[in-house]
Write an enzyme that holds these catalytic residues in place. Sequence first.
Site, PDB file in Angstrom:
ATOM      1  N   CYS A 194     -20.831 -16.483 -27.552  1.00 16.29           N
ATOM      2  CA  CYS A 194     -22.106 -16.177 -27.116  1.00 16.29           C
ATOM      3  C   CYS A 194     -22.368 -14.925 -27.552  1.00 16.29           C
ATOM      4  O   CYS A 194     -23.483 -14.445 -27.396  1.00 16.29           O
ATOM      5  CB  CYS A 194     -21.642 -15.973 -25.510  1.00 16.29           C
ATOM      6  N   GLU A 236     -14.436 -29.275 -19.312  1.00 16.14           N
ATOM      7  CA  GLU A 236     -13.519 -30.466 -19.612  1.00 16.14           C
ATOM      8  C   GLU A 236     -13.308 -30.808 -21.095  1.00 16.14           C
ATOM      9  O   GLU A 236     -12.606 -32.006 -21.401  1.00 16.14           O
ATOM     10  CB  GLU A 236     -14.376 -31.737 -18.797  1.00 16.14           C
ATOM     11  N   LYS A 291     -12.229 -23.976 -12.380  1.00  9.75           N
ATOM     12  CA  LYS A 291     -12.800 -25.339 -12.832  1.00  9.75           C
ATOM     13  C   LYS A 291     -13.102 -25.149 -14.318  1.00  9.75           C
ATOM     14  O   LYS A 291     -14.162 -24.677 -14.679  1.00  9.75           O
ATOM     15  CB  LYS A 291     -14.106 -25.680 -11.993  1.00  9.75           C
TER      16      LYS A 291
HETATM   17  P1  NAD Z   1     -22.111 -25.563 -20.180  1.00  9.13           P
HETATM   18  O1  NAD Z   1     -23.159 -24.996 -19.623  1.00  9.13           O
HETATM   19  O2  NAD Z   1     -22.279 -27.237 -20.795  1.00  9.13           O
HETATM   20  O3  NAD Z   1     -20.688 -25.898 -19.129  1.00  9.13           O
HETATM   21  C1  NAD Z   1     -20.331 -24.572 -18.760  1.00  9.13           C
HETATM   22  C2  NAD Z   1     -19.501 -25.302 -17.288  1.00  9.13           C
HETATM   23  O4  NAD Z   1     -20.386 -25.963 -16.507  1.00  9.13           O
HETATM   24  C3  NAD Z   1     -18.419 -26.303 -17.565  1.00  9.13           C
HETATM   25  O5  NAD Z   1     -17.226 -26.059 -16.916  1.00  9.13           O
HETATM   26  C4  NAD Z   1     -18.882 -27.519 -17.139  1.00  9.13           C
HETATM   27  O6  NAD Z   1     -18.227 -28.428 -16.670  1.00  9.13           O
HETATM   28  C5  NAD Z   1     -20.005 -27.153 -16.300  1.00  9.13           C
HETATM   29  N1  NAD Z   1     -21.293 -27.978 -16.314  1.00  9.13           N
HETATM   30  C6  NAD Z   1     -21.826 -28.568 -17.329  1.00  9.13           C
HETATM   31  N2  NAD Z   1     -22.944 -29.145 -16.824  1.00  9.13           N
HETATM   32  C7  NAD Z   1     -23.246 -29.098 -15.580  1.00  9.13           C
HETATM   33  C8  NAD Z   1     -24.309 -29.512 -14.654  1.00  9.13           C
HETATM   34  N3  NAD Z   1     -24.886 -30.230 -14.974  1.00  9.13           N
HETATM   35  N4  NAD Z   1     -23.936 -29.026 -13.294  1.00  9.13           N
HETATM   36  C9  NAD Z   1     -22.873 -28.554 -12.803  1.00  9.13           C
HETATM   37  N5  NAD Z   1     -21.998 -27.984 -13.893  1.00  9.13           N
HETATM   38  C10 NAD Z   1     -22.003 -28.479 -15.132  1.00  9.13           C
HETATM   39  O7  NAD Z   1     -21.413 -24.640 -21.391  1.00  9.13           O
HETATM   40  P2  NAD Z   1     -20.451 -25.068 -22.812  1.00  9.13           P
HETATM   41  O8  NAD Z   1     -21.103 -25.696 -23.591  1.00  9.13           O
HETATM   42  O9  NAD Z   1     -18.931 -25.244 -22.134  1.00  9.13           O
HETATM   43  O10 NAD Z   1     -20.408 -23.424 -23.285  1.00  9.13           O
HETATM   44  C11 NAD Z   1     -21.773 -22.872 -24.204  1.00  9.13           C
HETATM   45  C12 NAD Z   1     -22.384 -22.112 -23.393  1.00  9.13           C
HETATM   46  O11 NAD Z   1     -21.976 -20.911 -22.888  1.00  9.13           O
HETATM   47  C13 NAD Z   1     -23.361 -21.208 -24.180  1.00  9.13           C
HETATM   48  O12 NAD Z   1     -24.751 -21.480 -24.031  1.00  9.13           O
HETATM   49  C14 NAD Z   1     -22.830 -20.058 -24.542  1.00  9.13           C
HETATM   50  O13 NAD Z   1     -23.731 -18.994 -24.897  1.00  9.13           O
HETATM   51  C15 NAD Z   1     -22.578 -19.689 -23.175  1.00  9.13           C
HETATM   52  N6  NAD Z   1     -21.679 -18.651 -23.173  1.00  9.13           N
HETATM   53  C16 NAD Z   1     -22.031 -17.576 -22.225  1.00  9.13           C
HETATM   54  C17 NAD Z   1     -21.205 -16.294 -22.357  1.00  9.13           C
HETATM   55  C18 NAD Z   1     -21.519 -15.126 -21.525  1.00  9.13           C
HETATM   56  O14 NAD Z   1     -20.970 -14.108 -21.415  1.00  9.13           O
HETATM   57  N7  NAD Z   1     -23.013 -14.859 -21.523  1.00  9.13           N
HETATM   58  C19 NAD Z   1     -19.844 -16.567 -22.883  1.00  9.13           C
HETATM   59  C20 NAD Z   1     -19.445 -17.732 -23.285  1.00  9.13           C
HETATM   60  C21 NAD Z   1     -20.360 -18.725 -23.555  1.00  9.13           C
END
Ligand code: NAD
Length: 498
Positions: free
Chosen positions: A281, A176, A173
Amino acid sequence: MNEIGHFIDGARVAGTSGRTADVFNPATGQVTARLALASAAELDRAVAGAQAAQAGWAATNPQRRARVFMRFVQLLNENMQELAELLSSEHGKTVEDSKGDIVRGLEVCEFVIGIPHLAKGEFTEGAGPGIDMYSLRQPVGVGAGITPFNFPAMIPMWMFAPAIACGNSFILKPSERDPSVPMRLAELMIEAGLPKGVLQVVNGDKDAVDGILAHPGISAVSFVGSTPIAAHVYAQATANGKRAQCFGGAKNHMIIMPDADLDQAADALIGAGYGSAGERCMAISVAVPVGDATADRLMEKLVPKVEALRIGPYTDKDADYGPVVTKASQEKILALVEKGVAEGAELKVDGRGFRMQGYEDGFFVGSCLFDRVTPDMDIYKQEIFGPVLSVVRAKDYEEALSLPMRHEYGNGVAIYTRDGDAARDFTSRVNVGMVGVNVPIPTPLAYHSFGGWKRSSFGDLNQHGPDSIRFWTRTKTVTSRWPSGIKSGAEFSMPVMR
Ligand code: NAD
């Protein structure tokens, strides 16, 4: 309008839920595609296909499974430019940076080509009289991966490469925001020889994620994204009896000791702080010079370098970084910069007024550099995820060490010094998962495991490397004894080895 559906049983299919999300080119602010958001019925179909394909795939010998990845790696290399441009067009990062995103995932695919060796079990001959004992690593069944926008090639491959190599089928998944590269990866896996149904891509939002978390046909969930969602996914997945590994946000510090090479440190901060518009990240978002003299010298070097950063669309080959991913991100970052000013931090380079000529509707953010940030400020506590670097001055080494130690996140950290004793003490004591010594972004290579500590990670096994083989397999331990012992009759007391 380009319509993006799902990838199920070896082919692209149109979405049927009637719900969609817009995909943007962040450089122009224009909508470039309409993405279907999956319904529960569409997820069910994907899981059914994955279940049907899994047993045959698990029974395929591991060398043959490895060969699919050999061909896939070749296809990634052959399609690198096209994939990188596609990635940049939805993410906004420069094309060179997109190649890095793809290559870091490709390296995990290279690692899993070793699956015949990596997933070998353990064997003890003669564990007791006539008794052999051995452990098998068997696939968990159907796994799922939920990925963030910021590495739309690398992070899906972190997950699906070991999962599939171990004999699982996989539901991806993707974010988006930038779903096109994940869809292409699934097509290339089929071209590489993967049987249909083993890798399914289900596009969607919260509904699709919640569907995955509740689905009885899915045994394991891997998540990477922001901390609140990581915590939610971990709690729900485990409550529903699935194994889970969930990785969250970060606030990565770089400590600069007075003896550090400050030219090197300043260059490292520029790349690690502003590369990919700070949307990594493992980006460094906090610089901690030790002592005011170090801080003053560092600021003298940083300010002109930050002012000279070149911002541009991904089509500009000379750009250092591109736009951020959405208008909402742009607004959030700028609001946090305002907050920092209001909280009393000194904004030494002010990117708030930046406008990209010819791309006025793009989601660009000018480079910002704060000095004299303190731990009680929101710009210190929160992950900004933009081209904003905060300098927090520490009076001595112990105070510098205490900053990443006390922060809620513990993804990456770095120290710049020429002193081996300080570096050794730092790496031993700091409570952060990935540590760099004179390396600003200490992202482990594919054959080591990637993961943070504290609220940057929920669960125990990390991404890629040896941990990933453990996560995507279940251990079955067999104790076997052949006829001679059984003839002596039943045993009623607990068997022990003497
Ligand atoms: P996000 O949490 O908004 O989204 C991540 C995923 O979760 C997406 O697929 C999204 O569709 C889904 N999602 C979003 N809201 C949701 C909800 N309410 N319920 C269920 N699923 C939901 O993150 P993002 O903005 O796409 O990515 C950036 C974040 O990811 C930053 O905080 C970054 O630090 C983190 N990140 C962490 C790592 C790591 O390895 N620790 C690596 C890359 C990115």
